[in-house]
Design a protein around this motif. Structure first.
Motif, short mmCIF file in Angstrom:
data_model
loop_
_atom_site.label_atom_id
_atom_site.label_comp_id
_atom_site.label_asym_id
_atom_site.label_seq_id
_atom_site.Cartn_x
_atom_site.Cartn_y
_atom_site.Cartn_z
N PRO A 122 0.62 -1.17 0.13
CA PRO A 122 0.04 -0.21 0.12
C PRO A 122 1.03 1.11 -0.26
CG PRO A 122 -0.79 -1.99 1.47
CD PRO A 122 0.48 -1.95 1.02
N ALA A 123 2.09 1.18 1.16
CA ALA A 123 2.90 2.31 0.68
C ALA A 123 3.54 2.51 -0.81
CB ALA A 123 4.03 1.95 1.59
N ALA A 124 4.06 1.31 -1.21
CA ALA A 124 4.42 2.09 -2.55
C ALA A 124 3.52 1.85 -3.68
CB ALA A 124 5.09 0.86 -3.32
N LEU A 125 2.07 1.50 -3.71
CA LEU A 125 1.34 2.59 -4.34
C LEU A 125 0.97 3.75 -3.91
CD1 LEU A 125 -1.11 -0.89 -4.40
CD2 LEU A 125 0.43 -0.13 -6.38
N LYS A 126 0.77 4.30 -3.01
CA LYS A 126 0.74 4.69 -2.88
C LYS A 126 1.48 6.26 -3.04
CE LYS A 126 -1.14 8.09 1.16
NZ LYS A 126 -1.42 8.04 2.39
N THR A 127 2.74 6.11 -2.98
CA THR A 127 3.96 6.89 -3.50
C THR A 127 3.76 6.84 -4.98
OG1 THR A 127 4.90 6.53 -1.84
CG2 THR A 127 6.36 7.44 -3.34
N TYR A 128 3.14 6.00 -5.86
CA TYR A 128 3.34 6.14 -6.81
C TYR A 128 2.17 6.56 -7.64
CZ TYR A 128 3.31 3.54 -11.52
OH TYR A 128 3.76 3.50 -13.13
N ALA A 129 0.80 6.72 -7.32
CA ALA A 129 -0.52 7.09 -7.18
C ALA A 129 -0.09 8.28 -6.80
CB ALA A 129 -0.71 6.77 -6.59
N ALA A 130 0.29 9.72 -6.24
CA ALA A 130 0.98 10.53 -5.85
C ALA A 130 1.48 11.37 -7.18
CB ALA A 130 1.60 10.54 -4.31
N ARG A 131 2.03 10.36 -7.77
CA ARG A 131 3.08 10.63 -9.32
C ARG A 131 2.14 11.75 -10.21
NH1 ARG A 131 6.80 6.86 -10.89
NH2 ARG A 131 6.99 7.89 -13.14
N PHE A 132 1.16 11.14 -9.72
CA PHE A 132 0.09 10.79 -11.17
C PHE A 132 -1.33 11.86 -10.89
CE2 PHE A 132 1.76 7.52 -11.91
CZ PHE A 132 2.48 7.68 -13.41
N GLY A 133 -1.54 12.12 -9.59
CA GLY A 133 -2.49 13.13 -9.14
C GLY A 133 -3.82 12.36 -7.76
N PRO A 134 -4.23 12.62 -7.76
CA PRO A 134 -5.07 12.47 -6.03
C PRO A 134 -6.24 11.96 -7.23
CG PRO A 134 -4.97 14.92 -6.92
CD PRO A 134 -4.34 14.51 -7.57
N ALA A 135 -6.60 11.58 -8.56
CA ALA A 135 -7.87 11.15 -8.72
C ALA A 135 -7.62 9.44 -8.88
CB ALA A 135 -8.18 11.22 -10.32
N VAL A 136 -6.15 8.97 -8.58
CA VAL A 136 -5.44 7.63 -8.60
C VAL A 136 -5.54 7.26 -7.79
CG1 VAL A 136 -3.77 6.56 -9.73
CG2 VAL A 136 -4.18 8.63 -10.72
N ILE A 137 -6.04 5.99 -7.61
CA ILE A 137 -6.10 4.68 -5.92
C ILE A 137 -4.96 3.79 -6.62
CG2 ILE A 137 -7.45 4.24 -4.45
CD1 ILE A 137 -9.19 5.53 -4.91
N GLY A 138 -4.15 2.99 -5.37
CA GLY A 138 -3.53 2.09 -6.43
C GLY A 138 -4.36 1.01 -5.11
N LEU A 139 -4.81 -0.01 -5.44
CA LEU A 139 -5.14 -0.88 -4.93
C LEU A 139 -4.14 -3.08 -4.87
CD1 LEU A 139 -9.34 -0.90 -6.71
CD2 LEU A 139 -8.16 -0.07 -4.41
N THR A 140 -4.26 -3.64 -3.74
CA THR A 140 -3.27 -4.77 -3.91
C THR A 140 -4.51 -5.46 -3.64
OG1 THR A 140 -1.65 -5.53 -3.06
CG2 THR A 140 -2.37 -3.41 -1.63
N GLY A 141 -3.91 -7.12 -2.63
CA GLY A 141 -4.31 -7.93 -2.04
C GLY A 141 -3.82 -9.06 -1.82
N ASP A 142 -4.61 -10.33 -1.85
CA ASP A 142 -3.10 -11.16 -2.15
C ASP A 142 -3.92 -12.01 -2.67
OD1 ASP A 142 -6.17 -12.25 -1.62
OD2 ASP A 142 -6.31 -13.15 0.10
N SER A 143 -3.13 -13.37 -3.72
CA SER A 143 -3.04 -13.61 -4.81
C SER A 143 -4.31 -13.60 -5.45
CB SER A 143 -2.07 -14.73 -4.26
OG SER A 143 -2.77 -15.73 -3.51
#
Length: 224
Positions: A122-143
């Motif tokens: 989640p932390a890595a996705l949040k940092t990455y999403a911030a590069r593109f703006g507040p509309a982008v939300i990263g999602l993860t989960g188990d396999s």
């Protein structure tokens, strides 16, 4: 004399009743008539159906499903933060399309569902999403949750051997580096799934679609 006065009033009442009934019938016919299909540049379906739900975790660590975004148009995309080309290009194109679409797209959400949960915390996705703006939300989960999400949209993904870097090719002088032997490259589709406010899958935006076409499709999606 009274009967003569009553006759026009009765006729007026009768005509009023007829007009009201006719208007009701016309209104009912209009309401029942099928609405014209929305016009998209991307690939559409004969009939919009509910988009596949999922049970994942957003980049703030919260458990979410597609229902969590009900009421907002959604652009769903499968990718990963270490993707060298398709993902950053797609996210950049989507965010530029949202800006071009204007106020009608202000509540659109871009959901990036990871293909690399081992690295995309989640932390890595949040940092990455911030590069593109507040509309982008990263999602993860188990396999299992991520596999179900991919299957629900028929998303294409495959791991293929990566090409060795220049100068690292094995030429018979000993074993090649372990990283060359085991390195895999994730190949995936760059399509984007457009979901309306009610959770219906309306359009599939093709990989590489021009920004203005994507902006048009975003406007259409946001107005449904």
């Amino acid at each position: 004399m009274d009967s003569q006065n009553k006759a026009p009033s009765q006729r007026l009442a009768l005509w009023t009743c007829v007009v009201v009934m006719a208007a009701t019938v016309v209104a009912a016919g209009i309401a029942a008539a099928p609405r014209p299909a929305p016009r998209f540049h991307g690939t559409t379906y004969t009939e919009a159906a509910p988009a596949a739900d999922f049970a994942l975790t957003d980049h703030d660590g919260r458990a979410v499903s597609l229902r969590s975004y009900r009421g907002a148009p959604v652009l769903l995309f499968f990718g990963y933060t270490h993707c060298p080309d398709v993902c950053p290009l797609t996210l950049d194109r989507l965010t530029r399309a949202l800006r071009s679409a204007g106020d009608v797209a202000k509540d659109v959400r871009i959901l990036l569902v990871t293909l690399d949960p081992a690295r995309d915390t989640p932390a890595a996705l949040k940092t990455y999403a911030a590069r593109f703006g507040p509309a982008v939300i990263g999602l993860t989960g188990d396999s299992a949750g991520l596999a179900k999400a991919r299957a629900g949209y028929g998303a294409y993904v495959a791991d293929v051997p990566a090409q060795p870097a220049a100068g690292h090719a094995h030429e018979g002088h000993g074993a090649p580096p372990a990283s060359t032997v085991q390195a895999l490259k994730t190949v995936h589709s760059g399509v984007v799934y457009g979901i309306d406010r009610r959770g219906n899958l309306q359009v599939v935006i093709t990989e590489g679609a021009p920004v203005e076409q994507v902006a048009d499709d975003v406007r259409t999606l946001a107005r449904l």
